[in-house]
Design a protein around this motif. Structure first.
Motif, short mmCIF file in Angstrom:
data_model
loop_
_atom_site.label_atom_id
_atom_site.label_comp_id
_atom_site.label_asym_id
_atom_site.label_seq_id
_atom_site.Cartn_x
_atom_site.Cartn_y
_atom_site.Cartn_z
N ALA A 181 66.31 25.16 52.57
CA ALA A 181 66.51 24.00 53.45
C ALA A 181 65.17 23.52 54.00
CB ALA A 181 67.44 24.37 54.60
N PRO A 182 64.94 22.19 54.05
CA PRO A 182 63.64 21.66 54.53
C PRO A 182 63.25 22.17 55.91
CG PRO A 182 64.93 19.92 53.52
CD PRO A 182 65.84 21.11 53.60
N GLU A 183 64.24 22.33 56.82
CA GLU A 183 63.89 22.78 58.17
C GLU A 183 63.44 24.24 58.19
OE1 GLU A 183 68.41 23.09 57.67
OE2 GLU A 183 66.80 21.63 57.22
N ARG A 184 63.75 25.00 57.12
CA ARG A 184 63.32 26.40 57.08
C ARG A 184 61.92 26.55 56.51
NH1 ARG A 184 67.38 30.10 57.85
NH2 ARG A 184 65.60 31.46 58.21
N LEU A 185 61.44 25.53 55.81
CA LEU A 185 60.12 25.63 55.17
C LEU A 185 59.00 25.79 56.18
CD1 LEU A 185 60.48 22.95 52.35
CD2 LEU A 185 60.55 25.44 52.10
N GLU A 186 59.16 25.16 57.36
CA GLU A 186 58.09 25.21 58.36
C GLU A 186 57.89 26.62 58.92
OE1 GLU A 186 58.84 22.34 61.35
OE2 GLU A 186 58.75 20.61 59.98
N THR A 187 58.94 27.44 58.92
CA THR A 187 58.84 28.79 59.50
C THR A 187 59.00 29.88 58.45
OG1 THR A 187 61.23 28.79 59.99
CG2 THR A 187 59.74 27.95 61.70
N LEU A 188 58.92 29.50 57.17
CA LEU A 188 59.21 30.45 56.10
C LEU A 188 58.27 31.64 56.10
CD1 LEU A 188 61.22 30.71 53.75
CD2 LEU A 188 59.51 29.64 52.28
N PHE A 189 57.02 31.41 56.50
CA PHE A 189 56.02 32.49 56.46
C PHE A 189 55.84 33.17 57.82
CE2 PHE A 189 54.79 29.68 52.92
CZ PHE A 189 54.85 30.60 51.88
N ASP A 190 56.72 32.86 58.77
CA ASP A 190 56.70 33.57 60.04
C ASP A 190 57.37 34.93 59.88
OD1 ASP A 190 55.52 31.36 61.09
OD2 ASP A 190 57.30 30.64 62.16
N PRO A 191 57.00 35.92 60.70
CA PRO A 191 57.67 37.23 60.60
C PRO A 191 59.14 37.14 61.00
CG PRO A 191 56.22 37.17 62.50
CD PRO A 191 55.95 35.93 61.73
N TRP A 192 59.91 38.05 60.45
CA TRP A 192 61.34 38.20 60.75
C TRP A 192 62.18 37.05 60.20
CZ3 TRP A 192 60.70 42.93 62.14
CH2 TRP A 192 59.67 43.30 63.01
N GLN A 193 61.66 36.31 59.22
CA GLN A 193 62.42 35.21 58.64
C GLN A 193 63.16 35.67 57.39
OE1 GLN A 193 62.69 32.13 60.09
NE2 GLN A 193 61.57 33.16 61.73
N GLN A 194 64.47 35.39 57.34
CA GLN A 194 65.28 35.70 56.17
C GLN A 194 66.15 34.49 55.86
OE1 GLN A 194 67.14 39.46 57.62
NE2 GLN A 194 66.35 40.33 55.72
N PRO A 195 65.60 33.52 55.12
CA PRO A 195 66.41 32.32 54.84
C PRO A 195 67.62 32.65 54.00
CG PRO A 195 64.41 32.36 53.50
CD PRO A 195 64.29 33.48 54.47
N PRO A 196 68.83 32.26 54.45
CA PRO A 196 70.03 32.52 53.66
C PRO A 196 70.04 31.66 52.41
CG PRO A 196 70.55 31.12 55.51
CD PRO A 196 69.12 31.54 55.68
N ALA A 197 70.68 32.14 51.39
CA ALA A 197 70.77 31.38 50.15
C ALA A 197 72.15 31.60 49.55
CB ALA A 197 69.69 31.81 49.16
N ASP A 198 72.99 30.57 49.61
CA ASP A 198 74.31 30.60 49.00
C ASP A 198 75.13 31.80 49.45
OD1 ASP A 198 76.29 29.55 47.41
OD2 ASP A 198 75.64 30.64 45.62
N GLY A 199 74.98 32.14 50.75
CA GLY A 199 75.78 33.22 51.30
C GLY A 199 75.27 34.60 50.98
N ARG A 200 74.16 34.71 50.20
CA ARG A 200 73.63 36.02 49.87
C ARG A 200 72.50 36.39 50.81
NH1 ARG A 200 71.49 34.88 44.26
NH2 ARG A 200 71.35 32.80 45.15
N SER A 201 72.29 37.65 50.99
CA SER A 201 71.17 38.12 51.80
C SER A 201 70.28 38.98 50.93
CB SER A 201 71.66 38.93 53.01
OG SER A 201 72.39 40.05 52.57
N SER A 202 69.05 39.13 51.39
CA SER A 202 68.07 39.88 50.61
C SER A 202 68.51 41.32 50.42
CB SER A 202 66.71 39.83 51.33
OG SER A 202 65.81 40.69 50.68
N THR A 203 68.29 41.82 49.20
CA THR A 203 68.55 43.24 48.92
C THR A 203 67.27 44.05 48.96
OG1 THR A 203 68.31 42.82 46.55
CG2 THR A 203 70.53 42.66 47.47
N GLY A 204 66.17 43.42 49.34
CA GLY A 204 64.90 44.12 49.40
C GLY A 204 64.75 44.86 50.70
N ARG A 205 63.56 44.70 51.35
CA ARG A 205 63.28 45.50 52.54
C ARG A 205 64.09 45.04 53.75
NH1 ARG A 205 59.13 45.30 49.36
NH2 ARG A 205 58.29 43.34 50.06
#
Length: 528
Positions: free
Chosen positions: A460-484
């Motif tokens: 989402a465009p509004e998430r791009l501005e904070t994408l590289f801030d800490p603690w950010q986990q942008p949702p994508a199609d209802g899925r969440s990260s399986t990484g760290r």
């Protein structure tokens, strides 16, 4: 004895009434041709276009009443009553009523007075052109009628303007009181300073004492005093535009309470460019400043806690990693047990990376950037090693690698591998199921760029501005990260690129997928 006065049809009043059309036409032309009037006003025509014809009738009535009074006095039947004759006085009253009316209708005072002066000139001009005799008495009446209209109009409009100003001032007082805003006014020539009740309250001062600039300076916190005086002096320079905006602390003159204030103001200058006045507002922002300080303390405590926790967890995690290594190589375990040990080892590695991210976050918070130790190396080799490890861990996801040009340069090997791992792991986490991850390394001018692409939902465009801030986990199609899972991967990757003197950009479109591009200077690495 004969009747008083000349026949009505030959009197100045009657002759002037017969010239009404000529008077109005001449008057309209003079108003339209007046160079003092604005162009828009000249195009619209006279402001008093409806009022002047009625005023003309009042004038004729006043002249007629004056003629009759003079005739009576000349015949010896009555003494002349001059301006106090009942009929003449009634005519004057009608003139004033008329002036009240057009003033109440909001006529522009400057335009109205100009048009009335034109009417006076036209009346004299028509009388001269038509040979209408105006004796001293008639001339006095003519001037008195026009003067009465002008005076009453000016007085009424001035009264209305004063009432509007008072109403506006009352509204301003209500607004400033509701918003907790204080208003001040500083005469830079005399040094006199006026504070309203709110200014006095914020400064810890009662209503009694007079205020001057020295008293104001004494209320400023000693650590902020020089900064405030410098800002005031800067606003006195015409080149600054007279703007005055600053935040500082006040120490109450009587109550000794420390308060933060936000002060806005503007200086005004005379024709020679000298400051003659400053006006402005003051707002108590102590609550906001306290909240900001508490937030800073909270963040500092959290970062210190995370750093301490990360160091504390590293020792037992190292023991787990060593134990799994011993079991795998010397434990004589069954295949089933080996798979369990490998799962433990994989979990330990994931925990180790999470701890490393937390430590890097703490370092970047307190040290300003992630430390790196660059040395000559081949970026292709470093990235291939990181991707080979990811392929072993993510066997169900195809990861392609395209190497172009030369990978030679100054890099921190461990940090580059960490950056690539974070970017590729992020692409894996948010890619469409079954789609491939594409990694490309290619030269770009004097730099090298690493591109990591995945097909999947757009960010989402509004998430791009904070994408590289800490603690950010942008949702994508209802899925969440399986990484760290802490939302630090992209933040760490961005900090590593920054420490190398580069940057990371992202482009995300639903039809083209998402591409992260890290641009790194080949030889301009920080700390080299």
């Amino acid at each position: 004895m004969d009747d008083a006065g000349p026949p009505l049809e030959t009197s100045p009043a009657a002759r002037l009434r017969s010239c009404k059309r000529d008077v109005i036409e001449r008057w309209t032309r003079r108003v339209r041709d007046d160079p003092r009037a604005a162009a828009a006003q000249r195009n619209r025509g006279p402001v008093l276009v409806h009022e002047v014809p009625r005023l003309f009738e009042h004038l004729v009535e006043a002249l007629a009443a004056s003629g009759r009074a003079e005739a009576l006095a000349a015949s010896g039947l009555a003494e002349p009553l001059a301006g106090e004759d009942g009929e003449l006085q009634s005519a004057y009253e009608r003139v004033e009523d008329h002036a009240h009316l057009h003033a109440a209708q909001g006529s522009c005072i400057a335009a109205a007075l100009r048009e009335l002066s034109h009417l006076r000139a036209v009346l004299i001009e028509v009388c001269a052109a038509q040979g209408i005799p105006l004796g001293v008495r008639e001339a006095q009446v003519l001037h008195a009628v026009v003067d009465a209209s002008m005076w009453t109009s000016a007085r009424e409009i001035e009264t209305a303007a004063r009432a509007a100003l008072e109403d506006s001032a009352a509204r301003l007082r209500l607004a400033t009181q509701a918003g907790g805003v204080g208003v001040w006014d500083y005469d830079t020539v005399t040094g006199k300073l006026r504070w309203d009740d709110r200014c006095r309250q914020v400064s810890g001062l009662g209503p009694e004492p007079d205020v001057d600039f020295e008293l104001f300076v004494s209320a400023i916190h000693p650590d902020d005093r020089a900064r405030v005086q410098e800002a005031v002096l800067r606003s006195q320079d015409p080149e600054s535009g007279g703007e005055y905006s600053i935040e500082y602390r006040l120490v109450g003159i009587r109550d000794r309470i420390e308060r933060w204030v936000c002060v806005q103001g503007r200086a005004f200058f005379d024709a020679a460019g000298r400051s003659v006045r400053m006006i402005g507002t003051v707002i108590d922002i102590s609550d906001r400043k306290r909240a900001e300080a508490e937030r800073i303390d909270e963040l500092a405590f959290r970062d210190r806690f995370l750093g301490a926790l990360s160091h504390y967890l590293r020792t037992p995690l190292t023991s787990v990693t060593l134990a799994t290594s011993v079991l795998m190589h010397h434990g004589n375990v069954t295949p089933r047990q080996a798979r369990s040990v490998e799962r433990i080892a994989a979990s330990a590695r994931r925990m180790a990376r999470t701890i490393d991210d937390l430590l890097d976050l703490t370092r970047s918070r307190f040290g300003g950037s992630i430390p790196i130790a660059p040395s000559p190396g081949n970026l292709h080799v470093l990235c291939k090693g990181a991707i080979d490890e990811l392929r072993a861990m993510q066997q169900e996801v195809p990861i392609g690698l395209d190497l172009q040009g030369s990978g030679a340069g100054l890099w921190d090997p461990e940090r580059i591998a960490q950056m690539v791992t974070n970017l590729v792991q992020n692409a894996v986490d948010y890619a469409d199921p079954g789609s491939a991850i594409r990694v490309a390394i290619r030269p770009r001018g004097e730099d090298v760029q690493i591109e990591v692409h995945n097909d999947g939902p757009a960010i989402a465009p509004e998430r791009l501005e904070t994408l590289f801030d800490p603690w950010q986990q942008p949702p994508a199609d209802g899925r969440s990260s399986t990484g760290r899972g802490l939302g630090l991967g992209l933040f760490i990757a961005h900090q590593i690129a920054k420490a190398h003197g580069g940057e990371i950009e992202v482009e995300s479109k639903a039809e083209r997928g998402t591409t992260f591009t890290a641009r790194l200077p080949r030889r301009e690495a920080a700390g080299c």
